[in-house]
Design an enzyme around this catalytic site. Structure first.
Site, short mmCIF file in Angstrom:
data_model
loop_
_atom_site.label_atom_id
_atom_site.label_comp_id
_atom_site.label_asym_id
_atom_site.label_seq_id
_atom_site.Cartn_x
_atom_site.Cartn_y
_atom_site.Cartn_z
N CYS A 1 -13.70 -21.89 53.67
CA CYS A 1 -12.66 -22.63 52.93
C CYS A 1 -13.35 -23.71 52.10
O CYS A 1 -14.56 -23.60 51.82
CB CYS A 1 -11.63 -23.23 53.89
SG CYS A 1 -12.28 -24.46 55.03
N ASN B 1 -14.41 -26.91 55.24
CA ASN B 1 -14.89 -26.46 56.56
C ASN B 1 -14.51 -27.45 57.67
O ASN B 1 -15.26 -27.64 58.63
CB ASN B 1 -16.42 -26.22 56.55
CG ASN B 1 -16.95 -25.49 57.78
OD1 ASN B 1 -18.06 -25.72 58.21
ND2 ASN B 1 -16.17 -24.60 58.35
N CYS C 1 -10.68 -27.80 58.19
CA CYS C 1 -9.30 -27.43 58.57
C CYS C 1 -9.16 -25.91 58.76
O CYS C 1 -9.06 -25.42 59.89
CB CYS C 1 -8.30 -27.90 57.52
SG CYS C 1 -8.22 -29.70 57.32
N ARG C 2 -9.13 -25.16 57.66
CA ARG C 2 -8.78 -23.74 57.74
C ARG C 2 -9.89 -22.86 58.31
O ARG C 2 -9.63 -22.07 59.24
CB ARG C 2 -8.38 -23.21 56.36
CG ARG C 2 -7.07 -23.79 55.87
CD ARG C 2 -6.89 -23.52 54.38
NE ARG C 2 -7.87 -24.25 53.58
CZ ARG C 2 -8.03 -24.12 52.29
NH1 ARG C 2 -7.31 -23.24 51.63
NH2 ARG C 2 -8.93 -24.84 51.64
N SER C 3 -11.12 -22.97 57.78
CA SER C 3 -12.15 -22.02 58.24
C SER C 3 -12.59 -22.25 59.68
O SER C 3 -12.86 -21.27 60.39
CB SER C 3 -13.33 -21.94 57.28
OG SER C 3 -13.99 -23.17 57.14
N ASP D 1 -4.21 -24.91 51.83
CA ASP D 1 -4.95 -26.08 52.30
C ASP D 1 -3.97 -27.09 52.92
O ASP D 1 -3.08 -27.59 52.24
CB ASP D 1 -5.64 -26.70 51.07
CG ASP D 1 -6.45 -27.92 51.41
OD1 ASP D 1 -6.45 -28.33 52.58
OD2 ASP D 1 -7.08 -28.46 50.49
P1 4NP Z 1 -10.17 -27.13 54.38
O1 4NP Z 1 -9.29 -28.41 54.00
O2 4NP Z 1 -10.74 -26.58 53.09
O3 4NP Z 1 -9.20 -26.22 55.01
O4 4NP Z 1 -11.26 -27.62 55.34
C1 4NP Z 1 -9.80 -29.48 53.26
C2 4NP Z 1 -10.48 -30.49 53.89
C3 4NP Z 1 -10.96 -31.56 53.17
C4 4NP Z 1 -10.74 -31.62 51.81
C5 4NP Z 1 -10.06 -30.61 51.18
C6 4NP Z 1 -9.60 -29.53 51.90
N1 4NP Z 1 -11.20 -32.73 51.07
O5 4NP Z 1 -10.90 -32.81 49.86
O6 4NP Z 1 -11.89 -33.60 51.62
#
Ligand code: 4NP
Length: 160
Positions: free
Chosen positions: A12, A15, A17-19, A127
């Protein structure tokens, strides 16, 4: 000698939340089905290298029995295309970013790069970072549904 495991990388943006959620959920389904498959995760960005998964992701995952606490954020590397058999993107923007990293490989590296790139689920996993509790639950729902679909595919294709 035991066969080499099939290797999957969930990807994602951050790294956190989702992945990491996809990694742990998919690993759970793989274990339940006794498949010889290992799972890791990475982010396309360098925003959260070394960080724990988001505390909201950890909290919602824990309610369903998944432990994210040992994971730490890392960034997708060109070497991952050589190391992994399958790279799973959470959304289309991740897919484009993964392709961009692949495009940095030289011809020699591309000969060794065996990873197939696909989406984790039919529909993008949104996200949840700026979202609410329901968004984190939806990530888990989608990861569980998609994991079952992948398990059926692996069994059908005799992978792992
Ligand atoms: P992820 O979510 O891609 O599912 O881990 C996010 C976590 C942090 C951010 C964006 C998306 N960020 O902008 O810091």
């Amino acid at each position: 000698m035991k066969n080499q495991p099939y290797r999957i990388l969930c990807v994602c943006l951050g790294n956190i939340c989702r992945s990491p959620t996809a990694e742990v959920v998919l690993r759970h389904y793989i274990k339940e089905n006794h498949l010889n498959i290992v799972v890791d995760s990475a982010g396309t960005s360098d925003y959260h290298i070394g960080d724990l998964p988001d505390r909201r992701s950890q909290k919602h995952a824990k309610k369903r029995g998944y432990d994210l606490s040992v994971l730490r954020g890392r960034q997708l590397s060109p070497y991952d295309f050589i190391k992994f058999d399958l790279i799973l993107a959470m959304d289309e923007s991740n897919l484009a970013a993964i392709q961009a990293v692949y495009n940095t490989l030289n011809d020699l590296d591309r000969q060794q790069a065996k990873a197939k790139i696909n989406m984790m689920a039919d529909q993008a996993i949104a996200d949840p970072y700026y979202g609410n509790e329901q968004d984190f639950e939806s990530v888990l729902d989608q990861c569980e549904q998609a994991s079952q679909v992948w398990i059926d595919f692996f069994k059908h294709e005799r992978i792992g």
